[in-house]
Each structure stands twice: as C-alpha cells, then as structure tokens.
Design a protein around this motif. Structure first.
Motif, PDB file in Angstrom:
ATOM      1  N   THR A  45       0.815  -1.222   0.000  1.00 25.99           N
ATOM      2  CA  THR A  45       0.000   0.000   0.000  1.00 25.99           C
ATOM      3  C   THR A  45       0.845   1.268   0.000  1.00 25.99           C
ATOM      4  O   THR A  45       0.425   2.302  -0.522  1.00 25.99           O
ATOM      5  CB  THR A  45      -0.934   0.026   1.223  1.00 25.99           C
ATOM      6  OG1 THR A  45      -0.145  -0.070   2.424  1.00 25.99           O
ATOM      7  CG2 THR A  45      -1.923  -1.126   1.167  1.00 25.99           C
ATOM      8  N   GLU A  46       2.042   1.199   0.565  1.00 29.07           N
ATOM      9  CA  GLU A  46       2.862   2.402   0.692  1.00 29.07           C
ATOM     10  C   GLU A  46       3.925   2.537  -0.395  1.00 29.07           C
ATOM     11  O   GLU A  46       4.355   3.652  -0.698  1.00 29.07           O
ATOM     12  CB  GLU A  46       3.554   2.417   2.061  1.00 29.07           C
ATOM     13  CG  GLU A  46       2.606   2.603   3.232  1.00 29.07           C
ATOM     14  CD  GLU A  46       1.931   3.965   3.214  1.00 29.07           C
ATOM     15  OE1 GLU A  46       2.585   4.952   2.814  1.00 29.07           O
ATOM     16  OE2 GLU A  46       0.750   4.046   3.588  1.00 29.07           O
ATOM     17  N   PRO A  49       3.216   1.262  -6.666  1.00 28.98           N
ATOM     18  CA  PRO A  49       2.257   2.093  -7.402  1.00 28.98           C
ATOM     19  C   PRO A  49       1.022   1.338  -7.874  1.00 28.98           C
ATOM     20  O   PRO A  49      -0.020   1.951  -8.124  1.00 28.98           O
ATOM     21  CB  PRO A  49       3.085   2.595  -8.596  1.00 28.98           C
ATOM     22  CG  PRO A  49       4.497   2.544  -8.123  1.00 28.98           C
ATOM     23  CD  PRO A  49       4.570   1.336  -7.231  1.00 28.98           C
ATOM     24  N   CYS A  52      -2.231   1.985  -6.068  1.00 26.29           N
ATOM     25  CA  CYS A  52      -3.023   3.171  -6.407  1.00 26.29           C
ATOM     26  C   CYS A  52      -4.031   2.859  -7.508  1.00 26.29           C
ATOM     27  O   CYS A  52      -5.160   3.355  -7.490  1.00 26.29           O
ATOM     28  CB  CYS A  52      -2.105   4.309  -6.847  1.00 26.29           C
ATOM     29  SG  CYS A  52      -0.929   4.827  -5.573  1.00 26.29           S
ATOM     30  N   CYS A  55      -7.742   1.305  -7.300  1.00 25.53           N
ATOM     31  CA  CYS A  55      -8.936   2.160  -7.317  1.00 25.53           C
ATOM     32  C   CYS A  55      -9.138   2.629  -8.752  1.00 25.53           C
ATOM     33  O   CYS A  55      -8.246   3.250  -9.340  1.00 25.53           O
ATOM     34  CB  CYS A  55      -8.749   3.353  -6.383  1.00 25.53           C
ATOM     35  SG  CYS A  55     -10.022   4.618  -6.546  1.00 25.53           S
ATOM     36  N   MET A  58      -8.111   6.053 -10.265  1.00 29.63           N
ATOM     37  CA  MET A  58      -6.719   6.421 -10.489  1.00 29.63           C
ATOM     38  C   MET A  58      -6.155   5.907 -11.813  1.00 29.63           C
ATOM     39  O   MET A  58      -4.988   6.134 -12.117  1.00 29.63           O
ATOM     40  CB  MET A  58      -5.854   5.879  -9.340  1.00 29.63           C
ATOM     41  CG  MET A  58      -6.110   6.520  -7.989  1.00 29.63           C
ATOM     42  SD  MET A  58      -5.625   8.271  -7.962  1.00 29.63           S
ATOM     43  CE  MET A  58      -7.225   9.074  -8.040  1.00 29.63           C
ATOM     44  N   PHE A  62      -2.576   6.817 -13.346  1.00 32.22           N
ATOM     45  CA  PHE A  62      -1.567   5.755 -13.400  1.00 32.22           C
ATOM     46  C   PHE A  62      -1.011   5.613 -14.814  1.00 32.22           C
ATOM     47  O   PHE A  62       0.198   5.466 -15.014  1.00 32.22           O
ATOM     48  CB  PHE A  62      -2.181   4.435 -12.935  1.00 32.22           C
ATOM     49  CG  PHE A  62      -1.191   3.303 -12.849  1.00 32.22           C
ATOM     50  CD1 PHE A  62      -0.383   3.161 -11.732  1.00 32.22           C
ATOM     51  CD2 PHE A  62      -1.066   2.390 -13.886  1.00 32.22           C
ATOM     52  CE1 PHE A  62       0.534   2.119 -11.650  1.00 32.22           C
ATOM     53  CE2 PHE A  62      -0.156   1.349 -13.809  1.00 32.22           C
ATOM     54  CZ  PHE A  62       0.648   1.216 -12.689  1.00 32.22           C
ATOM     55  N   TRP A  65       1.278   8.454 -15.428  1.00 31.47           N
ATOM     56  CA  TRP A  65       2.513   8.266 -14.653  1.00 31.47           C
ATOM     57  C   TRP A  65       3.456   7.290 -15.350  1.00 31.47           C
ATOM     58  O   TRP A  65       4.668   7.509 -15.404  1.00 31.47           O
ATOM     59  CB  TRP A  65       2.161   7.759 -13.258  1.00 31.47           C
ATOM     60  CG  TRP A  65       3.339   7.275 -12.463  1.00 31.47           C
ATOM     61  CD1 TRP A  65       4.235   8.035 -11.775  1.00 31.47           C
ATOM     62  CD2 TRP A  65       3.745   5.913 -12.285  1.00 31.47           C
ATOM     63  NE1 TRP A  65       5.183   7.237 -11.182  1.00 31.47           N
ATOM     64  CE2 TRP A  65       4.906   5.931 -11.477  1.00 31.47           C
ATOM     65  CE3 TRP A  65       3.246   4.687 -12.728  1.00 31.47           C
ATOM     66  CZ2 TRP A  65       5.562   4.760 -11.109  1.00 31.47           C
ATOM     67  CZ3 TRP A  65       3.906   3.530 -12.361  1.00 31.47           C
ATOM     68  CH2 TRP A  65       5.048   3.573 -11.559  1.00 31.47           C
ATOM     69  N   CYS A  75       4.956   6.399  -6.057  1.00 30.92           N
ATOM     70  CA  CYS A  75       3.902   7.400  -5.830  1.00 30.92           C
ATOM     71  C   CYS A  75       4.075   8.118  -4.494  1.00 30.92           C
ATOM     72  O   CYS A  75       3.965   9.341  -4.397  1.00 30.92           O
ATOM     73  CB  CYS A  75       2.524   6.745  -5.868  1.00 30.92           C
ATOM     74  SG  CYS A  75       2.146   5.867  -7.405  1.00 30.92           S
ATOM     75  N   HIS A  76       4.348   7.327  -3.445  1.00 29.06           N
ATOM     76  CA  HIS A  76       4.389   7.896  -2.104  1.00 29.06           C
ATOM     77  C   HIS A  76       5.665   8.683  -1.820  1.00 29.06           C
ATOM     78  O   HIS A  76       5.791   9.292  -0.761  1.00 29.06           O
ATOM     79  CB  HIS A  76       4.205   6.796  -1.057  1.00 29.06           C
ATOM     80  CG  HIS A  76       2.816   6.229  -1.045  1.00 29.06           C
ATOM     81  ND1 HIS A  76       2.440   5.179  -1.846  1.00 29.06           N
ATOM     82  CD2 HIS A  76       1.706   6.595  -0.356  1.00 29.06           C
ATOM     83  CE1 HIS A  76       1.169   4.903  -1.641  1.00 29.06           C
ATOM     84  NE2 HIS A  76       0.695   5.737  -0.743  1.00 29.06           N
ATOM     85  N   HIS A  79       3.596  11.888  -3.083  1.00 26.85           N
ATOM     86  CA  HIS A  79       2.278  12.078  -2.475  1.00 26.85           C
ATOM     87  C   HIS A  79       2.299  11.586  -1.030  1.00 26.85           C
ATOM     88  O   HIS A  79       2.466  10.390  -0.781  1.00 26.85           O
ATOM     89  CB  HIS A  79       1.214  11.316  -3.272  1.00 26.85           C
ATOM     90  CG  HIS A  79       1.079  11.785  -4.688  1.00 26.85           C
ATOM     91  ND1 HIS A  79       0.339  12.885  -5.045  1.00 26.85           N
ATOM     92  CD2 HIS A  79       1.613  11.303  -5.848  1.00 26.85           C
ATOM     93  CE1 HIS A  79       0.405  13.059  -6.354  1.00 26.85           C
ATOM     94  NE2 HIS A  79       1.177  12.119  -6.864  1.00 26.85           N
ATOM     95  N   LYS A  86      -5.780   9.938   5.209  1.00 29.10           N
ATOM     96  CA  LYS A  86      -5.897   8.597   4.626  1.00 29.10           C
ATOM     97  C   LYS A  86      -7.231   7.952   5.005  1.00 29.10           C
ATOM     98  O   LYS A  86      -7.933   7.385   4.163  1.00 29.10           O
ATOM     99  CB  LYS A  86      -4.742   7.719   5.091  1.00 29.10           C
ATOM    100  CG  LYS A  86      -3.400   8.044   4.455  1.00 29.10           C
ATOM    101  CD  LYS A  86      -2.326   7.096   4.960  1.00 29.10           C
ATOM    102  CE  LYS A  86      -0.983   7.401   4.316  1.00 29.10           C
ATOM    103  NZ  LYS A  86       0.086   6.506   4.810  1.00 29.10           N
TER     104      LYS A  86
END
Length: 330
Positions: A45-46, A49, A52, A55, A58, A62, A65, A75-76, A79, A86
């Motif tokens: 999750t962290e 990518p 993301c 969902c 996104m 994506f 990107w 991503c993180h 972001h 969250k």
C-alpha cells in the motif's frame, strides 16, 4: 461458573511436553506469519504504485505516470497523506463510491518543499534527477514569487515537462510577434544567463550566430538550452549577424528589438529614444532632415561605426569620397 484462567492452568498441568511445544510453535508461526503478511500489505500500500491503480479512479493518473519522467519514482515519494487524511479518503470511498477524483479544495497535492528533496538537494535514491539549484528561473518563480512547482509542472496530471508556450497562461499578452518567431517556445529566447531572465545577447545568437556560439551555450547546460532548443530549420532560416568586439553600443538585443511588440525596430526611434543630440553633431542634420536618409543607410546594424572602407563604398553613391572624420568635423 467458568474461569478461563483456571481452565488454562489446569490444561497446562495436564498437557504433555510435546503438546506444549506444539502450541508454542503454532503460536510463533501464527505471529510470524501475521507479521509477514502485515508487512507485505503495508509495503504494497505504501511502496507499490499498483496499489493506487486498484482504485478505478486512479487509472488515468496511473497511465499518465507510466509514460512520464517520474515512471521510476514511487507514488508515495511525492504524495504524502497523514493518518487522518488517509482514513477520510478510505471512509469517503467506501460510503460514497465516487465516480471521479474529489476536488482538491485549494490543497496542493505535492508542495514545492517535497519537489526540492530531489531537484534541489541531492537524493541518493534518485541521483539523476535534474537539479534546479543553479536555475534563476526557479529562484525567481519558486523562492521569490512563491509559485508552486505544480503550477507549471503539474497543471496536467503527471505531465512534468513544461509546454513550449505555457508561460503565456500567466504572462498574458506576451506572445511573440515577428517573422519566423511566432511559434518559438518562450525559453528559446528567455534564459538563465541573466538575472532578469531576459534574453542575453549570446542567447539571441543561438539562432542568429555561428555554430561555435551554439556549442558554447549547449556546453553551459542552462535549462533553457538543454530543454528548449529551437528546431534546426528555425536556426537555418534565422538571419545571421556579426557583432564586432569593438563595435559601439554593446547592449542587449532587446533594447532595440521588441519580440513581444515589434521585432524590427523603427529606425526613426534612434533619434528619439537615444540619440537625440546626434542630429546636431557634424553633418547629421543635413543628411537626416534635408536628404531624408535613414540612420541605418549609413550606420550598418550591429557594427554601427562607419569605416573608411565603408565610406569609399557607400558614400560615393551620393558624392565624392570624404573621410568619415570630416563628417563630424567643422
């Protein structure tokens, strides 16, 4: 009445050693497995990518990107959301099932302080990130005028390279006018070489000068040259000029040429803007007022000084040769 603790103690007394070892091993496996699964889920999750894009909202971001300069950046890394934000997003997604990305409500998704961790300071994880710590463009816009990076480099999702004429969205009415310059990128002219970002003479000579000037500017590595070089056919069509090292009036080209108004100067302005007293020096008044000769018919642009060789060629079209010094004298 059932007492769990008493029951566990009784079970402990009755259970053989092999049973106790089995229970301990089972507990260790459960705890270890749970920890590994939890870590894998957290890492996914962290740091992945692909989380993301789980969902559907996104998917466009994506896709953009994957094609962007940041396709190798997690991503993180850019972001960042706090625990409260969250959970707010999670609850909103579960309860409301939005069909589009929620509005920002004035929030900056990626603040400039995050961008400079790679593009100003040296980031060991991304050592090849372009650095802006020598850029006057960014010094003026980011630090002096407090313009967020995403204003220019994120106006479209994950589109980081500035469009050629995007500057005009803020600097309205500053489009370029003039033969052959209408479609030039803003940074084909404006440069990091000057404190006010206006074109230095050598930047003009990128198109209007020699190949040696172009090589010198490219070697300098300023952002305007590395990212926004004019097309070869534009350079080829540009009128080539030579500015002698000993020529008078060694000032910037834009003092006479006005790219956002009128490229070619009105030579009548020479006497109005700068040389108002020259009309009464030597025989200028007779040549300008009586004969109607324009300044540039005698003073050739960019060299300006009338030499004896030039006088022998040009002046004799009207009268016999006279030394240029005699023009100024009594």
């Amino acid at each position: 009445m059932f007492h769990p603790i008493k029951w566990l103690k009784e079970l402990h007394k009755r259970m053989p050693l092999i049973g106790k070892i089995s229970v301990l091993v089972l507990l260790l496996i459960t705890i270890t497995g749970g920890g590994v699964v939890s870590f894998k889920f957290y890492d996914f999750t962290e740091n992945n990518p692909k989380f993301c894009v789980s969902c559907h909202l996104m998917e466009p971001a994506f896709t953009a990107w994957e094609k962007s300069e940041h396709k190798n950046v997690n991503c993180h890394d850019c972001h960042h959301l706090g625990i409260i934000d969250k959970n707010r997003l999670l609850i909103s997604f579960v309860l409301h099932r939005p069909t589009s990305v929620p509005p920002r409500h004035g929030k900056i998704i990626v603040p400039w302080k995050q961008c400079i961790t790679c593009h100003w300071e040296k980031n060991e994880e991304y050592p090849n990130a372009p650095r802006i710590n020598q850029s006057r463009y960014h010094a003026k816009h980011v630090f002096m005028e407090q313009v967020e990076c995403s204003k220019c480099h994120g106006y479209r999702t994950h589109k980081f390279t500035l469009e050629e004429r995007y500057c005009t969205t803020c600097h309205q009415g500053r489009e370029v006018h003039g033969d052959g310059m209408e479609k030039l990128a803003c940074l084909n002219c404006h440069t990091d070489l000057t404190a006010n970002l206006l074109p230095a003479r050598k930047k003009c000579l990128f198109c209007h000068g020699s190949e040696s000037v172009r090589k010198e500017l490219i070697a300098g590595g300023t952002i305007d040259v590395t990212h926004f070089q004019p097309l070869p056919d534009v350079i080829k069509k540009a009128k080539k000029i030579n500015v002698p090292a000993d020529a008078p009036m060694q000032f910037y080209c834009y003092e006479c040429h006005k790219p956002h108004a009128k490229i070619r100067p009105d030579w009548g302005d020479c006497l109005i803007r700068c040389h108002s007293d020259e009309l009464y020096v030597g025989k200028h008044e007779m040549h300008v007022k009586t004969m109607g000769i324009k300044c540039v018919e005698c003073h050739k642009p960019h060299s300006w000084r009338i030499t004896q060789a030039q006088a022998k060629k040009d002046c004799i079209t009207c009268h016999e040769y006279k030394s240029p010094e005699a023009f100024i004298g009594p």
